[in-house]
Write a protein that holds these residues in place. Structure first.
Motif, PDB file in Angstrom:
ATOM      1  N   HIS A  62       0.818  -1.221   0.000  1.00 23.14           N
ATOM      2  CA  HIS A  62       0.000   0.000   0.000  1.00 23.14           C
ATOM      3  C   HIS A  62       0.847   1.265   0.000  1.00 23.14           C
ATOM      4  O   HIS A  62       0.330   2.356  -0.259  1.00 23.14           O
ATOM      5  N   TYR A  63       2.149   1.131   0.282  1.00 25.59           N
ATOM      6  CA  TYR A  63       3.028   2.299   0.203  1.00 25.59           C
ATOM      7  C   TYR A  63       2.997   2.922  -1.190  1.00 25.59           C
ATOM      8  O   TYR A  63       3.280   4.116  -1.346  1.00 25.59           O
ATOM      9  N   LEU A  64       2.689   2.136  -2.215  1.00 22.66           N
ATOM     10  CA  LEU A  64       2.640   2.677  -3.569  1.00 22.66           C
ATOM     11  C   LEU A  64       1.559   3.739  -3.720  1.00 22.66           C
ATOM     12  O   LEU A  64       1.585   4.533  -4.659  1.00 22.66           O
ATOM     13  N   ASN A  65       0.601   3.756  -2.794  1.00 21.76           N
ATOM     14  CA  ASN A  65      -0.443   4.761  -2.827  1.00 21.76           C
ATOM     15  C   ASN A  65      -0.067   6.029  -2.056  1.00 21.76           C
ATOM     16  O   ASN A  65      -0.852   6.971  -1.997  1.00 21.76           O
ATOM     17  N   ASN A 131      -0.164  10.129  -9.629  1.00 20.96           N
ATOM     18  CA  ASN A 131       0.275   9.124  -8.667  1.00 20.96           C
ATOM     19  C   ASN A 131       1.427   9.638  -7.816  1.00 20.96           C
ATOM     20  O   ASN A 131       1.805   9.002  -6.835  1.00 20.96           O
ATOM     21  N   GLY A 132       2.003  10.769  -8.195  1.00 22.55           N
ATOM     22  CA  GLY A 132       3.148  11.323  -7.498  1.00 22.55           C
ATOM     23  C   GLY A 132       2.743  12.287  -6.397  1.00 22.55           C
ATOM     24  O   GLY A 132       1.567  12.383  -6.024  1.00 22.55           O
ATOM     25  N   ASN A 133       3.733  13.032  -5.892  1.00 21.01           N
ATOM     26  CA  ASN A 133       3.449  13.932  -4.769  1.00 21.01           C
ATOM     27  C   ASN A 133       3.901  15.372  -5.047  1.00 21.01           C
ATOM     28  O   ASN A 133       4.312  16.085  -4.135  1.00 21.01           O
ATOM     29  N   HIS A 148      -6.988  19.093  -7.420  1.00 27.29           N
ATOM     30  CA  HIS A 148      -5.785  18.277  -7.582  1.00 27.29           C
ATOM     31  C   HIS A 148      -5.971  17.019  -6.744  1.00 27.29           C
ATOM     32  O   HIS A 148      -6.038  17.092  -5.517  1.00 27.29           O
ATOM     33  N   HIS A 149      -6.095  15.872  -7.406  1.00 31.18           N
ATOM     34  CA  HIS A 149      -6.208  14.586  -6.718  1.00 31.18           C
ATOM     35  C   HIS A 149      -4.938  13.785  -6.955  1.00 31.18           C
ATOM     36  O   HIS A 149      -4.359  13.804  -8.048  1.00 31.18           O
ATOM     37  N   SER A 150      -4.517  13.074  -5.924  1.00 31.17           N
ATOM     38  CA  SER A 150      -3.338  12.212  -6.035  1.00 31.17           C
ATOM     39  C   SER A 150      -3.647  10.860  -5.409  1.00 31.17           C
ATOM     40  O   SER A 150      -4.676  10.683  -4.742  1.00 31.17           O
ATOM     41  N   ALA A 151      -2.735   9.926  -5.618  1.00 28.46           N
ATOM     42  CA  ALA A 151      -2.892   8.620  -4.977  1.00 28.46           C
ATOM     43  C   ALA A 151      -2.955   8.779  -3.464  1.00 28.46           C
ATOM     44  O   ALA A 151      -3.658   8.027  -2.780  1.00 28.46           O
ATOM     45  N   GLU A 152      -2.235   9.759  -2.927  1.00 32.94           N
ATOM     46  CA  GLU A 152      -2.247   9.992  -1.482  1.00 32.94           C
ATOM     47  C   GLU A 152      -3.601  10.502  -1.008  1.00 32.94           C
ATOM     48  O   GLU A 152      -4.100  10.073   0.038  1.00 32.94           O
ATOM     49  N   THR A 153      -4.213  11.412  -1.738  1.00 30.59           N
ATOM     50  CA  THR A 153      -5.450  12.028  -1.264  1.00 30.59           C
ATOM     51  C   THR A 153      -6.659  11.124  -1.447  1.00 30.59           C
ATOM     52  O   THR A 153      -7.604  11.199  -0.653  1.00 30.59           O
ATOM     53  N   ARG A 157      -3.861   4.448  -6.504  1.00 22.68           N
ATOM     54  CA  ARG A 157      -3.151   4.909  -7.690  1.00 22.68           C
ATOM     55  C   ARG A 157      -3.982   4.696  -8.950  1.00 22.68           C
ATOM     56  O   ARG A 157      -4.834   3.796  -8.996  1.00 22.68           O
ATOM     57  N   LYS A 158      -3.759   5.529  -9.936  1.00 21.48           N
ATOM     58  CA  LYS A 158      -4.195   5.158 -11.281  1.00 21.48           C
ATOM     59  C   LYS A 158      -3.426   3.891 -11.668  1.00 21.48           C
ATOM     60  O   LYS A 158      -2.272   3.767 -11.273  1.00 21.48           O
ATOM     61  N   PRO A 159      -4.018   2.958 -12.369  1.00 16.85           N
ATOM     62  CA  PRO A 159      -5.240   3.056 -13.184  1.00 16.85           C
ATOM     63  C   PRO A 159      -6.551   2.740 -12.462  1.00 16.85           C
ATOM     64  O   PRO A 159      -7.581   2.618 -13.120  1.00 16.85           O
TER      65      PRO A 159
END
Length: 235
Positions: A62-65, A131-133, A148-153, A157-159
């Protein structure tokens, strides 16, 4: 009702090239560590932190998110392994990440990026999906984007569809009224198509399209091309 109303952009390697940015940010961070903690600097190199990030991802995928937590926790683990207490290692890692992240947001835009964003923002809602920060406020372009949406928020992650669905909710539009522009064949282009969006492949760093994916109908090699391409999506 399918007139285009929303255009979202990936960020890294879509609005700016990112590889050199990350290398420079890691260099700045390593120099900061060497200046303040010279006794352990030799064991806290950028390559060492990368190895620890890989190990953390194996332990907890899950760190990838959350790439912020991944980099920060990898640095904290490195300091712990160098003999620091967990609390002190965490404090230093927090400070080191601030240094890294400030440098990570010193980007050089692809030619035409700012002009195109400013032009499109006059007629469409713009959003960022990454997917980045990257931090749009630090970079100085937050005012051009409605969100602005990210994998963190969003936590995925996409896809995965989560980021795309969040964008539709923010914009109050349907998928058929949205277009995503990005560099990654799977995470940007194919994902957008799978979720019912229009998609444009921004191939600004001369990638090869994967043979296993259907080639995109629309692709650009320069962001200036977008201003001519976007009207084609309006009915």
């Amino acid at each position: 009702m399918s007139t285009l109303k929303l255009i979202t952009f990936d960020l890294d390697n879509t609005l700016w090239p990112v590889d050199e940015v990350i290398r420079q940010a890691e260099k700045v961070c390593s120099e900061w560590i060497a200046e303040r903690h010279p006794e352990v600097a030799h064991s806290l190199t950028a390559s060492r932190i990368r190895d620890l990030r890989t190990a953390l991802i194996r332990e907890k995928p899950h760190y990838l998110n959350n790439l912020t937590a991944l980099r920060r926790d990898a640095m904290a683990r490195a300091f712990e392994q160098a003999g620091y207490s967990q609390r002190e290692a965490g404090r230093i890692a927090d400070d080191a990440f601030v240094v890294f992240h400030e440098a990570r947001n010193r980007v050089t835009f692809f030619p035409g990026a700012l002009e195109v964003l400013e032009t499109l923002a006059d007629s469409y809602q713009l959003g960022a999906l990454t997917n980045g920060n990257a931090d749009l406020k630090q970079i100085g372009i937050a005012d051009l984007f409605a969100f602005h949406h990210s994998a963190e928020t969003v936590g995925k992650r996409k896809p995965a569809p989560d980021m795309f669905l969040a964008a539709l909710r923010c914009a109050g539009v349907q998928a058929s009224q949205a277009m995503h522009v990005g560099d990654h064949p799977q995470e940007d282009v194919q994902a957008a198509r799978d979720h019912g969006w229009h998609a444009v492949w921004a191939n600004l760093i001369d990638l090869e399209w994967p043979v296993e994916l259907e080639r995109p109908r629309h692709h650009i090699h320069n962001l200036h091309e977008l201003t001519d391409l976007v009207p084609l999506f309006d009915d």
